[in-house]
Design a protein around this motif. Structure first.
Motif, PDB file in Angstrom:
ATOM      1  N   THR A   1     -20.796  47.775 -31.826  1.00 54.82           N
ATOM      2  CA  THR A   1     -22.040  47.252 -31.275  1.00 54.82           C
ATOM      3  C   THR A   1     -23.186  47.566 -32.212  1.00 54.82           C
ATOM      4  O   THR A   1     -23.229  48.646 -32.828  1.00 54.82           O
ATOM      5  N   VAL A   2     -24.129  46.628 -32.343  1.00 54.35           N
ATOM      6  CA  VAL A   2     -25.334  46.855 -33.147  1.00 54.35           C
ATOM      7  C   VAL A   2     -26.558  46.521 -32.307  1.00 54.35           C
ATOM      8  O   VAL A   2     -26.504  45.692 -31.389  1.00 54.35           O
ATOM      9  N   ALA A   3     -27.663  47.178 -32.615  1.00 51.17           N
ATOM     10  CA  ALA A   3     -28.968  46.836 -32.057  1.00 51.17           C
ATOM     11  C   ALA A   3     -29.757  46.160 -33.161  1.00 51.17           C
ATOM     12  O   ALA A   3     -29.868  46.688 -34.277  1.00 51.17           O
ATOM     13  N   VAL A   4     -30.306  44.983 -32.874  1.00 51.72           N
ATOM     14  CA  VAL A   4     -30.926  44.182 -33.930  1.00 51.72           C
ATOM     15  C   VAL A   4     -32.150  43.471 -33.368  1.00 51.72           C
ATOM     16  O   VAL A   4     -32.137  43.025 -32.207  1.00 51.72           O
ATOM     17  N   PRO A   5     -33.239  43.360 -34.154  1.00 50.66           N
ATOM     18  CA  PRO A   5     -34.372  42.562 -33.684  1.00 50.66           C
ATOM     19  C   PRO A   5     -33.922  41.145 -33.336  1.00 50.66           C
ATOM     20  O   PRO A   5     -33.163  40.523 -34.083  1.00 50.66           O
ATOM     21  N   GLU A   6     -34.398  40.630 -32.203  1.00 55.69           N
ATOM     22  CA  GLU A   6     -33.985  39.302 -31.774  1.00 55.69           C
ATOM     23  C   GLU A   6     -34.307  38.241 -32.822  1.00 55.69           C
ATOM     24  O   GLU A   6     -33.573  37.264 -32.979  1.00 55.69           O
ATOM     25  N   ALA A   7     -35.391  38.468 -33.572  1.00 55.18           N
ATOM     26  CA  ALA A   7     -35.796  37.501 -34.608  1.00 55.18           C
ATOM     27  C   ALA A   7     -34.830  37.460 -35.775  1.00 55.18           C
ATOM     28  O   ALA A   7     -34.937  36.574 -36.632  1.00 55.18           O
ATOM     29  N   HIS A   8     -33.895  38.412 -35.840  1.00 53.11           N
ATOM     30  CA  HIS A   8     -32.940  38.462 -36.940  1.00 53.11           C
ATOM     31  C   HIS A   8     -31.571  37.919 -36.529  1.00 53.11           C
ATOM     32  O   HIS A   8     -30.570  38.179 -37.215  1.00 53.11           O
ATOM     33  N   LEU A   9     -31.529  37.171 -35.455  1.00 49.79           N
ATOM     34  CA  LEU A   9     -30.311  36.515 -34.994  1.00 49.79           C
ATOM     35  C   LEU A   9     -30.399  35.018 -35.239  1.00 49.79           C
ATOM     36  O   LEU A   9     -31.464  34.418 -35.085  1.00 49.79           O
ATOM     37  N   LEU A  10     -29.278  34.425 -35.600  1.00 47.39           N
ATOM     38  CA  LEU A  10     -29.164  32.979 -35.700  1.00 47.39           C
ATOM     39  C   LEU A  10     -27.871  32.563 -35.018  1.00 47.39           C
ATOM     40  O   LEU A  10     -26.894  33.331 -34.983  1.00 47.39           O
ATOM     41  N   PRO A  11     -27.800  31.350 -34.483  1.00 52.26           N
ATOM     42  CA  PRO A  11     -26.549  30.894 -33.877  1.00 52.26           C
ATOM     43  C   PRO A  11     -25.469  30.700 -34.931  1.00 52.26           C
ATOM     44  O   PRO A  11     -25.767  30.405 -36.093  1.00 52.26           O
ATOM     45  N   VAL A  12     -24.231  30.866 -34.536  1.00 52.33           N
ATOM     46  CA  VAL A  12     -23.121  30.563 -35.446  1.00 52.33           C
ATOM     47  C   VAL A  12     -23.124  29.064 -35.713  1.00 52.33           C
ATOM     48  O   VAL A  12     -23.176  28.259 -34.778  1.00 52.33           O
ATOM     49  N   PRO A  13     -23.090  28.641 -36.985  1.00 51.97           N
ATOM     50  CA  PRO A  13     -23.088  27.201 -37.265  1.00 51.97           C
ATOM     51  C   PRO A  13     -21.870  26.502 -36.671  1.00 51.97           C
ATOM     52  O   PRO A  13     -20.775  27.076 -36.620  1.00 51.97           O
ATOM     53  N   ARG A  14     -22.061  25.260 -36.236  1.00 50.26           N
ATOM     54  CA  ARG A  14     -20.943  24.477 -35.719  1.00 50.26           C
ATOM     55  C   ARG A  14     -19.874  24.308 -36.793  1.00 50.26           C
ATOM     56  O   ARG A  14     -20.176  24.042 -37.948  1.00 50.26           O
ATOM     57  N   GLY A  15     -18.633  24.463 -36.389  1.00 50.34           N
ATOM     58  CA  GLY A  15     -17.522  24.286 -37.311  1.00 50.34           C
ATOM     59  C   GLY A  15     -17.114  25.525 -38.070  1.00 50.34           C
ATOM     60  O   GLY A  15     -16.141  25.496 -38.823  1.00 50.34           O
ATOM     61  N   LEU A  16     -17.860  26.632 -37.894  1.00 45.62           N
ATOM     62  CA  LEU A  16     -17.547  27.870 -38.603  1.00 45.62           C
ATOM     63  C   LEU A  16     -16.954  28.867 -37.609  1.00 45.62           C
ATOM     64  O   LEU A  16     -17.499  29.059 -36.511  1.00 45.62           O
ATOM     65  N   SER A  17     -15.850  29.490 -37.975  1.00 45.29           N
ATOM     66  CA  SER A  17     -15.257  30.489 -37.097  1.00 45.29           C
ATOM     67  C   SER A  17     -16.110  31.751 -37.098  1.00 45.29           C
ATOM     68  O   SER A  17     -16.921  31.979 -38.006  1.00 45.29           O
ATOM     69  N   SER A  18     -15.911  32.589 -36.100  1.00 42.66           N
ATOM     70  CA  SER A  18     -16.651  33.854 -36.036  1.00 42.66           C
ATOM     71  C   SER A  18     -16.323  34.749 -37.222  1.00 42.66           C
ATOM     72  O   SER A  18     -17.183  35.500 -37.691  1.00 42.66           O
ATOM     73  N   ILE A  19     -15.101  34.686 -37.713  1.00 43.11           N
ATOM     74  CA  ILE A  19     -14.716  35.496 -38.873  1.00 43.11           C
ATOM     75  C   ILE A  19     -15.462  35.017 -40.115  1.00 43.11           C
ATOM     76  O   ILE A  19     -16.070  35.807 -40.846  1.00 43.11           O
ATOM     77  N   GLU A  20     -15.448  33.704 -40.366  1.00 41.19           N
ATOM     78  CA  GLU A  20     -16.179  33.171 -41.514  1.00 41.19           C
ATOM     79  C   GLU A  20     -17.674  33.455 -41.391  1.00 41.19           C
ATOM     80  O   GLU A  20     -18.339  33.804 -42.367  1.00 41.19           O
ATOM     81  N   ALA A  21     -18.202  33.314 -40.176  1.00 44.00           N
ATOM     82  CA  ALA A  21     -19.637  33.495 -39.956  1.00 44.00           C
ATOM     83  C   ALA A  21     -20.092  34.910 -40.271  1.00 44.00           C
ATOM     84  O   ALA A  21     -21.260  35.127 -40.630  1.00 44.00           O
ATOM     85  N   ALA A  22     -19.192  35.884 -40.179  1.00 42.45           N
ATOM     86  CA  ALA A  22     -19.571  37.266 -40.473  1.00 42.45           C
ATOM     87  C   ALA A  22     -19.987  37.455 -41.922  1.00 42.45           C
ATOM     88  O   ALA A  22     -20.722  38.390 -42.248  1.00 42.45           O
ATOM     89  N   GLY A  23     -19.545  36.567 -42.797  1.00 41.33           N
ATOM     90  CA  GLY A  23     -19.887  36.678 -44.209  1.00 41.33           C
ATOM     91  C   GLY A  23     -20.950  35.710 -44.660  1.00 41.33           C
ATOM     92  O   GLY A  23     -21.097  35.474 -45.860  1.00 41.33           O
TER      93      GLY A  23
END
Length: 320
Positions: free
Chosen positions: A85-107
């Motif tokens: 778990t991480v705590a992060v400013p809400e402004a530093h979040l973006l949605p996972v792009p469509r078509g990208l898996s959660s694993i790919e999105a981590a990088g």
């Protein structure tokens, strides 16, 4: 919660640590996967401490689920990603792009924000310095074309209309860089890179992860009004600088880091990154190459992949 910590002798070990408590403006994200970056290796070695107030844990980018909404997101961090778990400013979040898996999105988010902040915001691609030269296709030199930053930067610069030159560490990697979109690629171990770049007419923008040992050569290949963007120091923190050559070209050297920027500055970069990069991801113009996915507990092995070099794209730690 499970996390990876660094021992006094700089080894990585799985540990149980307290879950972070979100500060005002922050949200909790339950981590699915974390991207591994060279900055993590430097921190583990004791040469790149986290900014004041940041988590002492390694990890600058994750994919996960917002605990409050369940939405899948990517998060840009100053630290803490090698954990459940991480705590992060809400402004530093973006949605996972469509078509990208959660694993790919981590990088994705750390490299994307680094490339956009340097090539576009600081380097003037695709407008900026080139507005006075309509119809000119800028040339971008990217050092380390098959690493996490380089593989992304080649695709992004090409999608912005640039002519892309790059360096790699082996003959086999030349074909890989070409598939990513590089126009010309050289093996830095067997070619005088800077002579080769000059033979191609030089570069308007240089994105450099090498630092000191490449400083003189990078300045030598800059065109008039060129910009050298230094984002790494694999070749040391000091080098020879010919101020006369820099002045004659009316060029600039800009050295940047992303991690230590303020909350609003990072949010500004992420807004621009979302605007430019997410459509490129979703239409297939940019892919996120993943070299290897390892469990969180094998973070030491993940770091070894980066130290050994020769990888294509990102190494990911799977947390959930």
């Amino acid at each position: 919660m499970r996390a990876v910590t660094v021992t006094a002798d700089h080894r990585l070990t799985a540990s149980d640590v307290p879950e972070p408590i979100p500060a005002p403006g922050e949200v909790l994200v339950d981590v699915i996967a974390a991207g591994v970056n060279r900055a993590d290796l430097a921190q583990a070695a004791g040469s790149y401490p986290p900014p004041p107030g940041a988590s002492p844990l390694l990890g600058l980018e994750v994919s996960g689920r917002r605990r409050d909404t369940g939405e899948e997101v990517v998060a840009l961090l100053a630290g803490g990603g090698y954990a459940e778990t991480v705590a992060v400013p809400e402004a530093h979040l973006l949605p996972v792009p469509r078509g990208l898996s959660s694993i790919e999105a981590a990088g994705l988010v750390e490299v994307a924000a680094t490339v956009v902040s340097n090539l576009v915001i600081e380097g003037g691609l695709p407008a900026g310095a080139y507005e006075a030269m309509p119809g000119t296709r800028p040339t971008v030199l990217i050092h380390g074309g098959t690493g996490g930053i380089g593989a992304f930067a080649i695709q992004f610069a090409r999608s912005c209309g640039a002519r892309v030159l790059t360096t790699v560490g082996s003959d086999e990697a030349i074909a890989t860089a070409a598939r990513l979109g590089a126009d010309r690629t050289w093996n830095r171990r067997t070619t005088d890179i800077f002579d080769a770049v000059l033979a191609e007419g030089g570069a308007d923008i240089v994105l450099d992860v090498v630092g000191g040992s490449a400083l003189a050569g990078n300045v030598r290949v800059l065109r008039e009004f060129g910009r050298l963007l230094v984002i790494g120091t694999l070749g040391g923190t000091t080098g020879d600088l010919d101020l006369g050559a820099l002045m004659a070209r009316r060029a600039r050297i800009i050295a940047t880091t992303l991690r230590s920027r303020g909350v609003e500055d990072k949010a500004r970069i992420l807004r621009r990154t979302h605007e430019l990069v997410w459509p490129m991801i979703e239409d297939g113009s940019i892919v996120v190459p993943v070299q290897q996915v390892l469990p969180l507990e094998e973070a030491e092995r993940a770091h070894a992949v980066l130290r050994d070099g020769g990888h294509l794209g990102k190494v990911i730690l799977e947390v959930r």
